[in-house]
Write an enzyme that holds these catalytic residues in place. Structure first.
Site, PDB file in Angstrom:
ATOM      1  N   CYS A  42       0.819  -1.215   0.000  1.00  0.00           N
ATOM      2  CA  CYS A  42       0.000   0.000   0.000  1.00  0.00           C
ATOM      3  C   CYS A  42       0.857   1.271   0.000  1.00  0.00           C
ATOM      4  O   CYS A  42       0.392   2.340  -0.397  1.00  0.00           O
ATOM      5  CB  CYS A  42      -0.931   0.014   1.200  1.00  0.00           C
ATOM      6  SG  CYS A  42      -2.163  -1.318   1.178  1.00  0.00           S
ATOM      7  N   GLY A 278      -7.259 -13.371   0.630  1.00  0.00           N
ATOM      8  CA  GLY A 278      -6.683 -12.208  -0.041  1.00  0.00           C
ATOM      9  C   GLY A 278      -7.347 -11.852  -1.355  1.00  0.00           C
ATOM     10  O   GLY A 278      -8.506 -12.181  -1.614  1.00  0.00           O
TER      11      GLY A 278
END
Length: 562
Positions: A42, A278
């Site tokens: 991220c 995920g």
């Protein structure tokens, strides 16, 4: 028990750590085909602006730390080639040595993530094309931009990664063009809300192309379907991701139509000894009650914990996901949760919206900013379905409140009644989320009627009767061209100027004074009156970007963004 985990980033690393906490005796082996495990994907875009000043800081833990802290064997540069479900083993290749071998398992956990979509575009092989998926990618891109002294960069795709890459490149001094095939960026926001971010990108010098599809590369220049040419020296592909599930597909695991693993409520695949978590899986959407894809780090880590718990017989209630997210776009903070109005419409859900603009903290305090808050709720139940907030102030915590309420099945009445922290440096006594709840309750009770900012241009063009209830000096600074100025302070003395035989639409700066004006008129027998949700601030933001980029005749004499 022996566990083999495929993938060493958020989902895989979290599963491994949870398994170790549950069982000190278990053998845990984690395979990652890249050179790094447990890195902050991220944060990758922030390397480009040097907010992250060294790519090594993106790596949260290396194999040696995994072994020392958790007694987990993390094998990087190891690619799992195939799964033998019957024999319960995987074939692995050491990418550094070229050796292949087999590894057995009792339970296999797949956390391969997703691959960046790189569409086949004519001439692309002649361009300098990059993706942003891992530390190697961002290091390669950063080095290329510096070594080649690149000045102009094109970004294809206006999702989260595309916007974050665009922002960080711009802040680093590059001239950035952003190309998005859809009419808007960030589809987790409705079109009316996202216009604020379109304007911000344009104001910060980004060359923004919306509704434009790339059809050809001429070296690193991009030819669009409209014939426009976007000039650049490097191209970054951020058009989306696709689940990396080829390994499971070849093993015969069940996939959905988008190629993601189908899993049950415990994240078990169609093989009882194989779990998946995920970005590569489909999840249950808590609001639509349908399968969905939610590619976010928070859900991935929650799935990892739940899968490990289930393996060890710990009951976990799967409450589904609603897709809460936030993003910084230069000076603005934006957040969203749950369903957008567009999604409700597509799903056939009966809904309405409350769009309020209030200050994020007491207005006389330094650093107080308008906060645009859009609440989506079910009609007639009042169940909160979604929220979006955009502000230079604290937008994120206001959406967190709505996200919490949604997970507990809350209604607009609950939102109205929430007791939230207040002090002048932080909020207002009536927090924006309380205010949105109050507006929604009034709408459900039919206290008043409203129209939205996207309807105003049509009203102007049709000659509808619009009243601007702001004071005369505010009106003089900019107004809807056809609007009549009757300030709220004068409206009761000027009732004879207002027609009763046609609809009347009222607005102010942010819809609060015009709401009071609507109630006053209703109290004097006017039945066909409407408040314009968002009012002049909302209209200005909604109209501006398209006025400028389409060279369109404005419906206002001047805009107001403050």
């Amino acid at each position: 028990m022996k566990f083999v985990i495929v993938g060493g980033v958020a989902g895989g690393a979290s599963t491994a750590a949870r398994l170790r906490r549950l069982d000190e005796q278990a053998e845990i082996i984690m395979f990652e085909k890249g050179p790094h495990v447990s890195f902050s994907n991220c944060c990758l875009p922030y390397r480009l602006s040097e907010k992250i000043d060294n790519h090594n800081k993106l790596i949260l833990m290396d194999p040696e730390q995994f072994a020392a802290r958790y007694n987990i064997e993390a094998r990087v540069s190891h690619m799992v080639l195939s799964i033998d479900r019957e024999g319960k083993k995987v074939k692995v290749r050491n990418l550094l040595k070229g050796q292949e071998y087999e590894e057995s398992y009792d339970k296999l956990i797949l956390a391969p993530g997703a691959n960046a979509v790189v569409p086949k575009i004519k001439g692309m092989e002649g361009g300098n094309v990059f993706t942003v998926k891992n530390v190697v990618d961002i290091s390669r891109l950063y080095s290329y931009l510096k070594e080649k002294q690149v000045k102009r960069v094109s970004v294809l795709g206006g999702g989260f990664i595309g916007i974050e890459v665009t922002e960080n490149l711009t802040e680093a001094g590059y001239k950035v063009s952003l190309v998005e095939a859809m009419p808007q960026i960030l589809r987790t926001y409705d079109y009316d809300m996202v216009q604020i971010l379109h304007k911000e990108l344009m104001d910060k010098g980004v060359n923004l192309f919306l509704g434009e599809k790339a059809v050809e590369f001429q070296e690193s220049n991009i030819v669009l379907e409209s014939g426009k040419v976007v000039e650049g020296e490097a191209v970054i592909m951020t058009v989306g991701v696709t689940p990396d599930t080829i390994l499971g597909k070849e093993a015969g695991l069940e996939l959905n139509s988008r190629g993601a693993f189908k899993v049950d409520g415990n994240y078990c695949t169609s093989d009882p000894d194989i779990y998946a978590v995920g970005d590569a899986i489909e999840v249950f959407h808590a609001l639509t009650h349908k399968p969905a894809m939610v590619s976010l780090a928070g859900p991935a880590q929650k799935q990892a914990r739940a899968a490990a718990d289930h393996i060890y017989g710990r009951p976990v209630r799967n409450t589904g996901f609603i897709g809460s997210s936030c993003i910084k776009v230069f000076d603005y903070n934006a957040a969203s949760t749950g369903l957008t109005a567009a999604q409700c419409k597509a799903e056939g859900i009966s809904y309405d919206i409350a769009y309020v603009i209030s200050q994020d903290k007491v207005g006389i305090m330094p650093g107080s900013w308008p906060l645009h808050y859009k609440l989506i709720y079910e009609v007639p139940t009042g169940k909160v379905l979604g929220a979006q907030a955009i502000s230079k102030g604290d937008a994120v915590k206001r959406v967190d409140v709505a996200a919490t309420l949604i997970k507990f099945g809350g209604t607009v009445d609950d939102l109205r009644d929430l007791e939230l922290c207040y002090a002048p440096p932080f909020s207002t006594a009536k927090d924006p989320v309380n205010y949105a709840g109050m507006v929604a309750c009034n709408l459900l009770q039919k206290t008043f009627r409203q129209i939205t900012v996207d309807e105003v241009r049509g009203l102007v063009e049709s000659g509808a009767y619009i009243i601007d209830v702001r004071e005369e000096h505010e009106y003089a600074q900019g107004h809807i061209k056809t609007a009549v100025n009757i300030p709220l302070s004068q409206i009761r003395q000027r009732l004879d100027e207002i027609p009763k035989d046609r609809p009347v639409y009222l607005h102010c700066r942010s819809s609060q004074r015009s709401y009071n004006a609507v109630l006053a008129l209703q109290g004097h027998g006017f039945q066909n009156v409407y408040n314009i949700s968002g009012s002049f601030l909302g209209i200005s933001f909604y109209e501006y970007f398209n006025d400028v980029t389409q060279n369109r005749e404005p419906i206002v004499t001047a805009y107001n963004f403050n």
